[in-house]
Every structure is written in C-alpha cells, then in structure tokens.
Enzyme design. Structure first.
Site: not given
Length: 627
Positions: A87, A149, A330
């Site tokens: 990520d 994220h 996600s």
C-alpha cells in the site's frame, strides 16, 4: 512486457530502455517509442505488451459485526502469523501497530515523463529494511501528500488497541505481525491525479509485481505470512484476467505457498465487474457492505466477487498517532486479510482454498443484483455454533459453550420480533451468569426495548427505550439465570420498537454459557488418587462466583470408600464428599455447590477422587463445572 520465458528477455529488452526487471518472472518494464513497440509486437517470444499504468488506492462497528470480538475473546488473534500490506506504507510506530511491523520494503518507481518520484525514505526507487515503508519518514511525511491509506488498512487487519487511549478495541487479528511494503509513487501533475488533485499517490503495476515478489521471497525465507493485502486497482473486468494480468503468475505462486492474495474489488459501483488485479481468479476478491448489511453504493460486485466485508465508515489508524474514518472496498479487504490470520491460527493444517470455503459457507448471504455473495462472519467460521472439542492431548474444558444466531430479523415499526437460539448439551440448572452479546442496527436505537426470553418463558430485560439517537447497538449483557432448572431449549432475543418512524434489524446475537466438561474416563486406583482437569479460559478476568456448580458421574464397587475434592487453579481445596463406610452404593451421580469467590476463575480446575480403603475399584466417568 511479458515473454514466454526468461531466455527471451534479452532480445526483447533491446527494443527500448529497460526501467525495471524482476527476479523470477519473464517480465520487464521498458520505455519504447513507436518503432520499438512495433518491434516488440512482431518479435518471437513476446507474449503481451501492456502500459504500466499507475492506479490509485480504492478506498468500531465492523469488527463486532463480523464476530471479530468473539474470536478475540476466545484467544484467536492471529498470533504466530503475519500479513503483508502492499500500500502507501505504514506508520510503524503508531500505537495501534507498535512493535508489530516485522519487515519492510519500498518499490516506488520515479519517472520524469509521468511526473512521478519515489516515496522511499532513502530517495531511491527501491529500499528494504527497517524504515523502508515508514510513512513518518521521507516524502510521505510531508504535507499535503496523503499516505494515510496503508496505515488505515494495516490497522483494520491487525491493529491492537489494548491500553491505547482513544483507540478502537482492535483490528481483526491483533496478534498478527505486519509486513509493510510501499508500492506507490508521488505524482505531481493534474494529468494523472485529476484536476486540482495534485500531488497524489498512485501505484505502477510493476511496483505491485515487485512487492508481490518480495512477499513470496519472505514467505520462502520463513516469515509466517498467511495473506497479502492489495487495496488498489482500476479498470472494469467481467471475466478472469489471470492469463493476461502481469500479477497473475505471482498470485498463483503465493497461493501454492499458502499465502492468500486479498484484493479490493474497486469503488466504481459496477454491478457486474471488478477492477484489476481483483479480476485474477486465484486472488480473493472482496466487496464492501454497510453496517446494515446492504451493499455499499460504491462497491463493485458481480460473479468475480468471493466475499464481502464491512467497508463503510471504518475507523482505524492513520499517521501521526491519529484515527480516521474511511470508506471503500479498501477497508473491506483487510477484514478478510485479518480473518485469514485468525483462521490459520485456529486451523493450521487447512489450505487457503479450504479457509476460503469455510468463510464462504459460514458467511451471511448478501444479495447484490442477481448474485448472492457471503459477507464474512468470522466467529461462525472459527467457532461454529459451538466451539470444537479440545485436542485429546490438551486439558479438557477450555472455552465457554458458545451459541450464535447470525440471521437478520427485521424489527417492525412499531412492533416486536424474536430471534431464536436453540441451546443443547448443558447439564444441571442455570448458571449464575450468562453473557449475551447483541448487535442491532436501527435508525434510532433509543426507540428499542431489548429482552431475553428463556425457554420456560422467563423474560430478562436487557435495555429499555432511551433518548439515544445512535444508529447501532453492540453490547454485552450479563444475565443471572441461576433460578432456571435448565438452560436447554430455545432462547429468544426480543426487540420491540416502541415508537413509529424508524426501522432496523437484529443483525446477530450470541450466548456464552460458562459450562465446562471433561468426558474422559479415569480409573480410580484402589487405595489411590486420581485427578481430572478442566481448563477455564475466556470471560472471567477475576475470581469465580459464589455459586459454582460441579457435576460428578462415578462408578465404584463401594462408593463409601471415596473422598471427592475440587482443586481450584490457585491450589485451594474444597471438600465435596467425605468417605462414608456405610454407603455400599456402586455409583455416584451428584451435583455439588461451592462458594468460589476467593478462587481465580481462569486456569486449571481439578476434580480429585481418593479411594481411602483397599478392596474396591471404579471409574470417574465424567465431571462438569459451571459458573
């Protein structure tokens, strides 16, 4: 570019300028002009040529919703495993993840023509070792670039909020370690980021392939990886893309090594398609649901979807030791990644496919268009309707008897609904306390009265209507059931909506009954002693209650020879039955009560049977313990 074999790579590479090569796959990233592209298309041995397109990420009720609090209570935390998060990097010192990031790598290509630069803290396109994927170092630490994220995803999969102020209780697998791999680059122009959105972070396919290669290398080196999470992607695919997607072969190889590649389905709202690389059939493709078990409006779906998991309004860790709510597939994918860690701990011999089948078969069915996809229900997958019998080599007892109803029941507006739960196999009368976990979703929880109805009709009030404007209820209640002659039969959770204007459902509820049993047979030596253990683990943080019940079943040719004691975990002894020379019976089937408030509840309890006179023999058939 992909060739038939690695021996074809040198000739193909001559068509342009090599940018990135790979250690084991017949793939190379080149910069080519039109002439070079024509040359590649005509060259023998070249299988496919695709553009290395950068793609974006596909963005503390969710863990209880899938039963993760239940598995955590039962000691299933993913301990002994690791999950990889490919990520935007991970804030390795975040209190939710402190001490758990055990390996790091960064694959972050820079490319002047794309306006892309590396996010590796070293400034190089590749970096490995401690700090290589740390978002609190290097370009990711510089505002306004948003690298939050990956930390959010890692927290959902494996965060641990114990003793952390303001934290969610835990992610799905708070005992698992994390392998953090940065696969994003910084893009500085609106051409790729979108109007007014630069700078942004995007991920090249080549960087993802390098990251997956690294996961495979770490797995082969002995890191106990069970899943790799990719919450990223783009495109629209209605059929398997594994034969054409560059990541397909390494995803297959990871599967062969026992590592599930869990990928977000994408956030385009497609009814019949998912993004790449979620379209690779050997990957685990995850869509998103709401807390009410509706399909999230943004979630891709369709025949390629394997599972669904909560992905709307998920609170997790972000850099700066902070917390934030995010939406997206996600957020759904790491719930499944963490579930693989928990299930690997529980079922170490099962394959990835077997664990996936278990999750699918126990999941809650969610209708999405013309298809039905199971939503992850981890407690049902890990524990079933009751915990499995302990291994014969382990002490007996271990866990409370656990019963759950995960079916949804719509609450009338106004009106009431019952969710039934059959209970069997519990000996003796009711325990001092039952533990009842309730998860209800409702647009105005304050309208609701929640009751527990026993098999004999006795009603226990759990919650009255209140001014609360909350939209969900996730609570554990303690119920004194000691006046019941039995707990066997059908229990009901009753939800009554007292006021008109709001709607909701009983999403799931469960009952933990502190009943422990050892059914092994133990020979009672003539003029000797035998002890039978029961180990208690679970709900009890302190001492036991004042009314612990013990059931004993013994065969003996002269029962008056026997003395029976209960030995608590701290060694304290309570005498249950003294020898009686006049008792010539050949069996004992009795229930005893002990005030155990001075004894710790958790630990190994023992029933001690002593034959005080020679000449007779017998067998301890079984015994049970109930709090």
């Amino acid at each position: 570019m992909v060739t038939k074999s690695r021996s074809d790579l040198p000739a193909a590479t001559a068509a342009g300028t090599p940018l990135r090569t790979f250690s084991r796959y017949p793939v190379v990233t080149l910069r080519v002009d039109a002439a070079g592209l024509n040359r590649l298309q005509l060259q023998t041995g070249v299988v496919s040529v695709t553009e290395d397109v950068p793609v974006p990420p596909v963005l503390a009720q969710s863990v209880p919703l899938i039963g993760g609090d239940k598995t955590r209570t039962e000691g299933l935390t993913g301990a002994g495993t690791a999950v990889a998060v490919l990520d935007t990097g991970v804030a390795r010192t975040h209190p939710f993840l402190t001490g758990r990031v055990v390996a790091e790598a960064c694959f972050s290509p820079s490319d002047a023509e794309y306006g892309a630069s590396s996010l590796c803290p070293s400034g190089e396109d590749e970096q490995e070792g401690t700090g290589a994927a740390d978002t609190d170092q290097g370009p990711c630490a510089v505002a306004p670039l948003n690298c939050a994220h990956g930390t959010h995803v890692a927290g959902i999969a494996a965060g641990n909020g114990a003793n952390v102020s303001g934290a969610p209780p835990a992610g799905v697998a708070p005992g698992a370690n994390v392998v953090a791999i940065q696969v994003f680059s910084r893009f500085g122009t609106d051409e790729f980021c979108g109007t007014g959105a630069s700078p942004c972070v995007l991920s090249f396919t080549s960087a993802q392939l390098s990251g997956l290669e690294k996961v495979l290398e770490l797995k082969e080196s002995g890191v106990p990886l069970v899943a790799a999470n990719l919450s990223l992607g783009s495109g629209r695919y209605t059929a398997d893309c594994g034969e054409t997607d560059l990541r397909g072969p390494v995803i297959e190889d990871l599967l062969a090594e026992g590592v599930a590649t869990v990928i977000a389905a994408g956030n385009d709202g497609y009814n019949d398609a998912v993004a790449a690389p979620a379209c690779v059939s050997s990957a685990i493709t995850v869509g998103s649901t709401t807390d009410e078990d509706g399909v999230s409006t943004f979630s891709n779906r369709g025949a390629l979807l394997d599972l669904m998991a909560p992905g709307t309004g998920i609170v997790s860790s972000v850099p700066g030791a902070k917390w934030a709510s995010m939406n997206g597939t996600s957020m759904a994918a790491p719930h499944v990644t963490g579930a693989f860690a928990v299930l690997r701990q529980k079922f170490p011999a099962k394959s990835v496919d077997e664990l996936l089948t278990l999750m699918k078969s126990t999941g809650r069915p969610i209708t999405n268009g013309s298809a039905v996809t199971p939503r992850l229900q981890l407690d049902a997958a890990a524990l079933g309707s009751t915990p499995e019998e302990p291994d014969p080599e382990d002490p007996k007892g271990q866990w409370s008897r656990f019963f759950i109803n995960s079916n949804k029941y719509k609450i009338p507006d106004p009106g009431k609904v019952d969710s039934p739960l059959p209970v069997t196999g519990i000996k003796g009368s009711g325990p001092v306390y039952l533990h009842i976990w309730v998860y209800v979703v409702h647009t105005w929880v304050g309208d609701l009265k929640i009751e527990l109805v026993a098999p004999n009709g006795t009603i226990y009030n759990l919650q009255n209507p209140s001014p609360s404007d909350a939209t969900s209820l996730s609570e554990v209640y303690r119920v004194n059931a000691s006046k019941l002659t039995t707990v066997n039969g059908t229990w009901k959770l009753r939800a009554t909506d007292a006021y008109k204007g709001d709607t909701g459902t009983i999403s799931s509820w469960s009952m933990d009954i502190p009943f422990y049993e050892n059914t092994d047979e133990y020979a009672i030596p003539d003029s000797g002693v035998v002890e039978a253990p029961i180990t208690v683990t679970g709900w009890f943080p302190g001492n036991a209650y004042d009314d612990v019940t013990i059931g004993v079943d013994i065969d003996h040719t002269w029962c008056g020879d026997l003395q029976i004691d209960l030995v608590a975990p701290n060694g304290s002894v309570s005498k249950l039955l003294l020898p009686d020379p006049t008792d010539d019976g050949d069996g004992i089937s009795k229930t005893f009560w002990v005030d155990a408030r001075q004894f710790p509840a958790n630990g190994t309890w023992k029933l001690r049977v002593k034959d005080v006179t020679a000449g007779d023999v017998g067998t301890l058939r079984s015994w049970w313990l109930k709090f």
